[in-house]
Design an enzyme around this catalytic site. Sequence first.
Site, PDB file in Angstrom:
ATOM      1  N   ILE A   1      27.893  23.060  -0.120  1.00 44.37           N
ATOM      2  CA  ILE A   1      28.498  24.569  -0.143  1.00 44.37           C
ATOM      3  C   ILE A   1      29.687  24.481  -0.949  1.00 44.37           C
ATOM      4  O   ILE A   1      30.671  24.501  -0.560  1.00 44.37           O
ATOM      5  CB  ILE A   1      28.362  25.204   1.535  1.00 44.37           C
ATOM      6  CG1 ILE A   1      27.402  24.390   2.026  1.00 44.37           C
ATOM      7  CG2 ILE A   1      28.146  26.807   1.363  1.00 44.37           C
ATOM      8  CD1 ILE A   1      27.032  25.017   3.292  1.00 44.37           C
TER       9      ILE A   1
ATOM     10  N   LYS B   1      38.657  21.961   9.079  1.00 39.38           N
ATOM     11  CA  LYS B   1      37.746  22.946   7.962  1.00 39.38           C
ATOM     12  C   LYS B   1      37.521  24.727   8.252  1.00 39.38           C
ATOM     13  O   LYS B   1      38.176  25.230   7.219  1.00 39.38           O
ATOM     14  CB  LYS B   1      35.983  22.815   8.046  1.00 39.38           C
ATOM     15  CG  LYS B   1      36.553  21.192   7.694  1.00 39.38           C
ATOM     16  CD  LYS B   1      34.743  20.727   7.889  1.00 39.38           C
ATOM     17  CE  LYS B   1      34.051  18.964   7.511  1.00 39.38           C
ATOM     18  NZ  LYS B   1      32.985  18.406   7.567  1.00 39.38           N
TER      19      LYS B   1
ATOM     20  N   ASP C   1      37.236  17.371  13.581  1.00 41.77           N
ATOM     21  CA  ASP C   1      36.847  18.136  12.166  1.00 41.77           C
ATOM     22  C   ASP C   1      36.274  19.893  11.630  1.00 41.77           C
ATOM     23  O   ASP C   1      37.191  20.240  10.654  1.00 41.77           O
ATOM     24  CB  ASP C   1      35.951  17.156  11.918  1.00 41.77           C
ATOM     25  CG  ASP C   1      35.178  16.782  10.314  1.00 41.77           C
ATOM     26  OD1 ASP C   1      35.795  16.529   8.910  1.00 41.77           O
ATOM     27  OD2 ASP C   1      34.348  17.912   9.908  1.00 41.77           O
TER      28      ASP C   1
ATOM     29  N   GLY D   1      26.305   7.946   7.056  1.00 43.37           N
ATOM     30  CA  GLY D   1      27.373   8.059   5.800  1.00 43.37           C
ATOM     31  C   GLY D   1      28.239   9.440   5.813  1.00 43.37           C
ATOM     32  O   GLY D   1      29.007   9.838   5.545  1.00 43.37           O
TER      33      GLY D   1
ATOM     34  N   VAL E   1      31.917   9.183  -0.972  1.00 49.81           N
ATOM     35  CA  VAL E   1      32.037   9.598  -1.525  1.00 49.81           C
ATOM     36  C   VAL E   1      32.495   9.492  -2.974  1.00 49.81           C
ATOM     37  O   VAL E   1      32.201  10.021  -4.457  1.00 49.81           O
ATOM     38  CB  VAL E   1      33.131  11.125  -0.451  1.00 49.81           C
ATOM     39  CG1 VAL E   1      32.839  12.488  -2.327  1.00 49.81           C
ATOM     40  CG2 VAL E   1      32.676  11.858  -0.096  1.00 49.81           C
TER      41      VAL E   1
HETATM   42  N1  HSE Z   1      32.268  14.097   9.110  1.00 48.00           N
HETATM   43  C1  HSE Z   1      31.759  15.318   8.088  1.00 48.00           C
HETATM   44  C2  HSE Z   1      31.082  16.371   8.642  1.00 48.00           C
HETATM   45  C3  HSE Z   1      31.797  14.774   6.988  1.00 48.00           C
HETATM   46  O1  HSE Z   1      30.150  15.461   9.341  1.00 48.00           O
HETATM   47  O2  HSE Z   1      30.102  16.652   8.714  1.00 48.00           O
HETATM   48  C4  HSE Z   1      31.588  15.967   6.358  1.00 48.00           C
HETATM   49  O3  HSE Z   1      33.129  16.645   5.857  1.00 48.00           O
END
Ligand code: HSE
Length: 434
Positions: A138, A207, A203, A189, A15
């Site tokens: 987004i 979020k 993850d 990535g 990033v």
């Molecule tokens: N590892 C995260 C995903 C990256 O796959 O969405 C973006 O936050």
Amino acid sequence: MTNALRLGIAGLGNVGVGVLDIVKKHGALLADRAGVPIKVTAVAARNKAKDRGHDLAGIKWHDDPVALAKSLDIDVFVELMGGEGDPAKSAVEAAIAAGKHVITANKALLAHHGTALARAAEAKGIALNFEASVAGGIPIIKALREGLIGNRVSKLFGIMNGTCNYILTKMANEGRNFTDVLKEAQNLGYAEADPTFDIGGFDTAHKLAIVASLAFGTEVNLNAIEIEGIEAITLDDIRNASDMGYKIKLLGVAIAHVEGIEQRVNPTLVPKGAPVSDTDGVFNAIVVKGDFVGDLMLEGRGAGAHPTASAVLSDVVDIARGNRRPAFGIPAAKLKPYKQSPKKAHEGGYYVALELIDRPGAVASIAQILAHEKISIESIVQRGRQGQETKRATATFILITHDTLETSIRTAIQQIEKNGHVASKPRVIRIERL
Ligand code: HSE
């Protein structure tokens, strides 16, 4: 044009390099839009010798991100290292203490410490921006913080992890196995440094905690989220679901009930054709239900260097333009304490896959257990008989239930596991009415 806005970037991974790419390619465009030139004046990363495809000669190098955060050479500290703890946490805190604006893509940090960081940033009168922390490119943070400001949001759900969606899509479309596709997502990535954060649902939970706070005006509360990942999903589940008219997606769901907030992350069967069911590959989609706007869905690339860097640049230009908004939409002192909703009846039923030993009475005994728990079956199919040559031939049954209490289905599955007719552990996946 006046003085440049000086960025200090901590973390030159995918990033970070993506941000350098955009600043280089769109320098003039960004300067027009921001009203001042945007300049990367300093960076901090682990490996100075690594070739990142950019000439860093004119950019000050720091080995220590905390030193960069306090440096007099920058106006904005851009944290792209990730991780809930140090060095990201101490660097962001140092930047705030030094009166630097902060941009971060670090969902783990915000999910764990978002409310405290927002308070600290407000006390200093600086911006804490994090568009890149949720759903890559987004603009969901801006949508909730600004575009939907006239609404009370009752529900928000979506696909917020590109890696999981990529894996589930490739398994479904190409019949490939989980591990093989995960490796591909890592190479592209998309995945976190530790991919168990992706596949374990953490993850997505990070979020979800962030967007739920913005949507409902409550303190960020990661601990309230029920989390289940996609590790146990098999190719058979995906095929069975497809035959019955569903896709399997990892969803984050947040609902504001009268009694409190419900937040969960789990693999979910979504009917084909429903919102988010056609969001495939690395794409994410988030649906927001507002009282005046109705339902709206934002879809785009949820991971990857350039989509995520695109979100970082929107935060940069906001700062250059002097836009300052409370991090979570309302001043941190006004965020309501989080109130968790009591467990509710799950709306939408369940997919249950049972491998039964093929003998008289097996299905009848399952039906009896379900009836006892008042679980009504919407459909049932037998997926064939395996092992005819052996004494323990088995047959797989797929049940789709009508809406039922989560406690009822859990109790029924415990009973089924004990009654001697199943040859392997039953698999249970929620069905979401969207
Ligand atoms: N590892 C995260 C995903 C990256 O796959 O969405 C973006 O936050």
